[in-house]
Design an enzyme around this catalytic site. Structure first.
Site, mmCIF file in Angstrom:
data_model
loop_
_atom_site.group_PDB
_atom_site.id
_atom_site.type_symbol
_atom_site.label_atom_id
_atom_site.label_comp_id
_atom_site.label_asym_id
_atom_site.label_seq_id
_atom_site.Cartn_x
_atom_site.Cartn_y
_atom_site.Cartn_z
ATOM 1 N N GLY A 121 35.072 50.867 -19.122
ATOM 2 C CA GLY A 121 34.391 50.554 -17.816
ATOM 3 C C GLY A 121 33.704 51.702 -17.209
ATOM 4 O O GLY A 121 33.086 52.569 -17.909
ATOM 5 N N ILE A 145 36.339 43.016 -17.968
ATOM 6 C CA ILE A 145 36.355 41.660 -17.427
ATOM 7 C C ILE A 145 35.538 41.624 -16.116
ATOM 8 O O ILE A 145 35.224 40.466 -15.838
ATOM 9 C CB ILE A 145 37.732 40.996 -17.293
ATOM 10 C CG1 ILE A 145 38.542 41.880 -16.215
ATOM 11 C CG2 ILE A 145 38.391 41.013 -18.773
ATOM 12 C CD1 ILE A 145 39.847 41.002 -16.114
ATOM 13 N N ASP A 146 35.404 42.739 -15.511
ATOM 14 C CA ASP A 146 34.796 42.660 -14.201
ATOM 15 C C ASP A 146 33.397 42.430 -14.068
ATOM 16 O O ASP A 146 32.691 42.139 -12.975
ATOM 17 C CB ASP A 146 35.119 43.897 -13.401
ATOM 18 C CG ASP A 146 36.711 44.133 -13.469
ATOM 19 O OD1 ASP A 146 36.893 45.610 -13.310
ATOM 20 O OD2 ASP A 146 37.397 43.201 -13.560
ATOM 21 N N ARG A 285 49.191 26.383 -1.737
ATOM 22 C CA ARG A 285 49.923 26.947 -2.927
ATOM 23 C C ARG A 285 48.856 27.946 -3.566
ATOM 24 O O ARG A 285 47.693 27.949 -3.267
ATOM 25 C CB ARG A 285 50.366 26.037 -4.147
ATOM 26 C CG ARG A 285 51.370 25.152 -3.344
ATOM 27 C CD ARG A 285 52.691 25.744 -2.959
ATOM 28 N NE ARG A 285 53.770 24.836 -2.704
ATOM 29 C CZ ARG A 285 53.983 24.300 -1.573
ATOM 30 N NH1 ARG A 285 53.219 24.701 -0.595
ATOM 31 N NH2 ARG A 285 54.954 23.498 -1.242
ATOM 32 N N ARG A 294 42.917 38.871 -19.194
ATOM 33 C CA ARG A 294 42.484 40.127 -20.100
ATOM 34 C C ARG A 294 43.171 40.054 -21.372
ATOM 35 O O ARG A 294 43.070 40.808 -22.302
ATOM 36 C CB ARG A 294 43.287 41.285 -19.436
ATOM 37 C CG ARG A 294 42.754 41.938 -18.018
ATOM 38 C CD ARG A 294 42.364 43.296 -18.082
ATOM 39 N NE ARG A 294 43.137 44.194 -18.705
ATOM 40 C CZ ARG A 294 44.023 44.950 -17.938
ATOM 41 N NH1 ARG A 294 43.482 45.386 -16.738
ATOM 42 N NH2 ARG A 294 44.719 45.751 -18.378
HETATM 43 O O1 F6P Z 1 39.243 46.397 -14.695
HETATM 44 C C1 F6P Z 1 39.842 45.326 -15.277
HETATM 45 C C2 F6P Z 1 41.092 44.972 -14.427
HETATM 46 O O2 F6P Z 1 41.656 43.950 -14.882
HETATM 47 C C3 F6P Z 1 40.430 44.867 -12.673
HETATM 48 O O3 F6P Z 1 39.856 43.479 -12.639
HETATM 49 C C4 F6P Z 1 42.079 45.015 -12.393
HETATM 50 O O4 F6P Z 1 41.783 45.189 -10.926
HETATM 51 C C5 F6P Z 1 42.267 46.183 -12.970
HETATM 52 O O5 F6P Z 1 41.806 46.230 -14.434
HETATM 53 C C6 F6P Z 1 43.975 46.062 -13.142
HETATM 54 O O6 F6P Z 1 44.401 47.323 -13.613
HETATM 55 P P1 F6P Z 1 45.632 47.747 -14.305
HETATM 56 O O7 F6P Z 1 45.637 46.984 -15.675
HETATM 57 O O8 F6P Z 1 45.863 48.988 -14.561
HETATM 58 O O9 F6P Z 1 46.809 47.158 -13.589
#
Ligand code: F6P
Length: 369
Positions: A121, A145-146, A285, A294
């Site tokens: 990324g 994924i962002d 909720r 992911r």
């Molecule tokens: O960059 C991908 C991502 O899933 C982000 O969307 C999320 O904020 C972050 O990684 C979570 O990081 P980690 O896997 O270190 O908890």
């Protein structure tokens, strides 16, 4: 055929994993090995493996049959070699006396690498740029994924996450309708709202809250009550994990952090739900989709995209075009200088057509005055 610039290269995957990583590895490796006869060294766990020299030669069997597999056969880490060691955890004994970039340069030479391919990324491609400035021949691929990497219209992993999140939103519709509830779903996306925006539109979210459009809780409540007045006793609220209120957006970052630390909510989705329930009296909720976004096999779109990016990276190696990241621009696969990508985040422009599309179908972004 002109001389091939690279005989032997290393490949690593770094940062958060995503569907499509193995498809991209396969694309790079099959083209580099099968077409150009290059040797491939698999580096374990992102830049950490390059610091520790944790690497092994890959054979065709290593990158065969992995197109549809989730995760990464190489493993990953969030190692940032150029950040001070206290930021990234204690240096191991073997690293004391050396700084991490120096260890990387040493292992790059010890492994007899002519180049390095990194799949990652923002942070990963920023590190790639810094290593290129140190003289390494580096090629980057945009993974996340962002979808927040500057220089490319889309990253691999994004569409798979949109598919996963959309299916979740579809499922929430039926239970929200059955119980006349407001369902809040919190999605990933780090500091950008791409995932929430696209999955929110795909899933028919009534409210979509994204970091780029700080929200007013009263505006959200008004929209949900207007829906109820029209006889719609349920609402779907899609919240990006980086979303913030207008009040917070006006604060310095440290003050915003302190404000949140004083709140009894584990994340923004829970806070938005509490704000809605307090303002409307409707049962609310929360679902935090988390790492499901992911995991698992890549969507067909991402399998094609990751394969295209992977083979394009092999072409860059063969032509000796280093210091660049493969990219999708206007529906064509190309490459951009890592210097343009480094230290940037691609957030949603206020005039992005998808925001207009959402507003035209009545989506509330919580920003109405
Ligand atoms: O960059 C991908 C991502 O899933 C982000 O969307 C999320 O904020 C972050 O990684 C979570 O990081 P980690 O896997 O270190 O908890």
């Amino acid at each position: 055929m002109s001389r091939i610039a690279v005989r032997r290269f290393g490949i690593l995957t770094s940062g958060g994993d995503c569907p499509g990583l193995n498809a991209a590895i396969r694309g790079v490796a099959k083209a580099a090995s099968g077409v150009y006869g290059m040797e491939i060294v698999g580096i374990s766990n992102g830049y950490r493996g390059l610091i520790e020299g944790d690497a092994r030669d890959l054979a065709p069997d290593d990158f065969s049959g992995i197109l549809t597999r989730g995760g990464t056969i190489l493993g990953s880490s969030r190692e940032k070699p150029f950040k001070p060691s206290d930021d990234a955890g204690e240096l191991k004994d073997s690293e004391v006396g050396h700084d991490k970039p120096e260890l990387i340069l040493e292992n790059y030479a010890r492994l007899s690498l002519d180049a390095l391919v990194v799949l990652g990324g923002n942070g990963t491609n920023t590190t790639a740029h810094l290593l290129a400035k140190q003289g390494l021949n580096v090629v980057g691929l945009p993974k996340t994924i962002d979808n927040d990497i500057w220089g490319t219209d889309v990253t691999f992993g994004f569409h798979s996450a949109v598919d996963i999140a959309t299916e979740a939103i579809d499922r929430l519709h039926s239970t929200a309708h059955s119980h006349n509830r407001v369902m809040v779903i919190e999605l990933m996306g780090h500091k950008a709202g791409w995932l929430a925006l696209y999955a929110g539109v795909a899933g028919g979210g009534d409210v979509i809250l994204i970091p780029e459009l700080p929200y007013d809780p009263a505006s959200v409540a008004r929209d949900i009550e207007a829906r109820r007045a029209e006889g719609k006793q349920f609402s779907i609220v899609v919240v990006a994990e980086g979303a913030m209120s207008r009040e917070e957006a006006a604060m310095p970052k440290k003050e915003r952090k302190r404000l949140r630390e004083g709140m009894p909510y584990p994340s923004i989705g829970y806070r938005v739900a509490a704000e809605i329930q307090a303002a409307t009296g409707m049962e609310t909720r929360v679902t935090v989709l988390g790492y499901l976004q992911r995991g698992g096999t890549p969507s067909p779109y991402d399998r094609v995209l990751a394969t295209s990016f992977g083979t394009a990276a092999a072409e860059l190696l063969a032509r000796g075009r280093f210091g660049r990241m493969v990219a999708m621009r206007d529906s064509g696969v190309t490459s951009v200088p890592l210097s343009e990508v480094a230290d940037k985040t691609k957030t949603i422009p206020a005039d992005h057509y998808m925001i207009g599309t959402a507003r035209l179908v009545g989506t509330c972004f919580g920003d109405a005055r």
